[in-house]
Design an enzyme around this catalytic site. Structure first.
Site: not given
Length: 435
Positions: A32, A107, A131
């Site tokens: 990420k 996310s 997330s």
């Protein structure tokens, strides 16, 4: 097809240790883009950090490389982790590999989508209020949110320090658990990490991959009525079938109540936005990050830089967080949110006196269509109703595929007591084996 899904912001690699013979040798990993990688851009999905190149790597990245894994790219994400769909990224939305007209969740949507699309064997995400688990559920993969303090946050660009944890995403429970074995453990660079030898009741030398044995005979599973109320009927039916599979394999299920979760979303967003307001104050255009061209004084330059660099959702959360911390409102909002957080923790502690794990839908809805929630942020916030309580209580949780509804993935969330990832993983592997 993967090129059309917008999975990666940066596709530079971090090579694993060629001599490593660890559990992740020859594995590829998507990281990420709020997790620092030395010499490779780390943007947080924001124009503010569009050209930022960290001078060091996060502890988790170093541990992956030492175990032989190769980072194949930085995965797309909601800007600074603020979103449930990966549509707030300044670099465009990621699409769900299962249905490209739908979101992958957020996310950490790029991370989950990269695994689901076969572009990486594993991925790392960060979980502040769901997330990791949300995109895992929406993309039909496995995502683990570790206990707060089990995995180092050194090198993670902070959103809400007291809530967030880095966690692995993979195609199977055992693969995700093997990644957790590598990244878990105390770190002298992160004072919030814990040595399990010092944690009362914890296994001082856990083997998470070995725990994925599917043995749930005698396990007691709590089913909280509150986390099923208001959920899509198709999601509820799919999750109930997965829980029935646990019963068929020897687990006992009992109905429990977690009355505090009714207030968890509100408490979570007050706390998260307040911490975000403080953390994102560092992006001023002076020390690092983008800087607006301005002829005004420092205050004007500061305002213009943040106006240009931050997207709408980030600005919304900064403003709300600043308001909650302001004089006259701190007691009214922030302190009450912390009181609610303590209530959530107490409810979970009482529940775990009677059960080993708690089961619920990961997400109460099926994956949104692209654009569906952008004009309705409240709807996006409420979709986190089942995941945010776990972060408020700093507990471990996993999302494992429970099946499909109308051809779309549905995730089962399993939550355990602090630092009991092994039991959560064991239960999740039983659900996986039942498919």
């Amino acid at each position: 097809m993967a090129a059309d899904l917008n999975l990666f912001i940066t596709e530079e690699t971090v090579e694993g240790d060629a001599d490593a013979e660890g559990p992740l040798a020859d594995k590829t990993v998507a990281v990420k883009d709020n997790i620092s990688t030395e010499g490779i851009r780390t943007t947080c999905g924001s124009e503010m950090l569009a050209d930022y190149v960290p001078p060091y790597s996060a502890t988790v990245v170093d541990r992956l490389a030492a175990a032989g894994a190769t980072v194949v790219g930085k995965a797309n994400m909601d800007e600074f982790g603020m979103g449930t769909t990966t549509e707030t990224s300044a670099f465009g939305p990621t699409r769900n590999p299962v249905d490209p007209e739908r979101v992958p969740g957020g996310s950490s949507g790029g991370s989950a989508a990269a695994v689901a699309a076969g572009e990486a064997d594993l991925a790392l995400g960060s979980d502040t209020g769901g997330s990791v688990r949300c995109p895992a559920a929406f993309c039909g993969v496995v995502g683990i949110k570790p206990t707060y303090g089990l995995v180092s946050r050194y090198g993670l660009v902070a959103y809400a320090n007291s809530l967030e944890q880095i966690g692995p995403i993979a195609g199977t429970v055992e693969e995700a658990a093997a990644a957790l074995d590598v990244i878990a453990g105390p770190d002298p660079n992160d004072g919030t990490t814990r040595d399990l030898a010092d944690v009362e009741g914890a296994d001082p030398d856990p083997n998470y991959a070995a725990a994925a044995d599917g043995d749930v005979d005698g396990l007691t599973v709590g089913v909280p009525t509150e986390l099923f109320e208001g959920a899509d009927e198709r999601v509820v039916e799919t999750v109930e079938a997965a829980i029935a599979d646990l019963e068929a394999r020897g687990a006992e299920t009992i109905e429990i109540s977690l009355p505090s979760v009714e207030h968890a979303v509100q408490a979570y967003y007050v706390i998260a936005m307040a911490e975000a307001s403080s953390n994102l104050a560092r992006f001023d255009g002076v020390r690092y990050g983008n800087r607006a061209e301005s002829d005004g004084n420092w205050n004007e330059s500061f305002a213009e830089t943040r106006e240009e660099g931050f997207g709408a959702e980030v600005k919304r959360r900064i403003l709300l967080g600043t308001y909650a911390l302001s004089a006259g409102y701190h007691d009214k909002y922030y302190e009450k949110a912390q009181d609610a957080r303590a209530w959530v923790r107490r409810d979970f502690e009482e529940a775990f006196a009677d059960v080993d794990v708690i089961a619920s839908p990961t997400m109460p809805v099926l994956p949104f269509e692209l654009g569906e929630s952008l004009d309705d942020p409240l709807r996006m916030y409420l979709a986190d109703a089942n995941t945010t309580p776990v972060n408020l209580a700093n507990l471990p949780a996993i999302s494992v595929p429970a099946g499909e509804a109308d051809g779309l993935p549905v995730g089962l969330q399993l939550v355990g007591p602090k630092f009991d990832e092994e039991t959560v993983i064991r239960a999740a592997s039983a659900v996986e084996d039942a498919d």
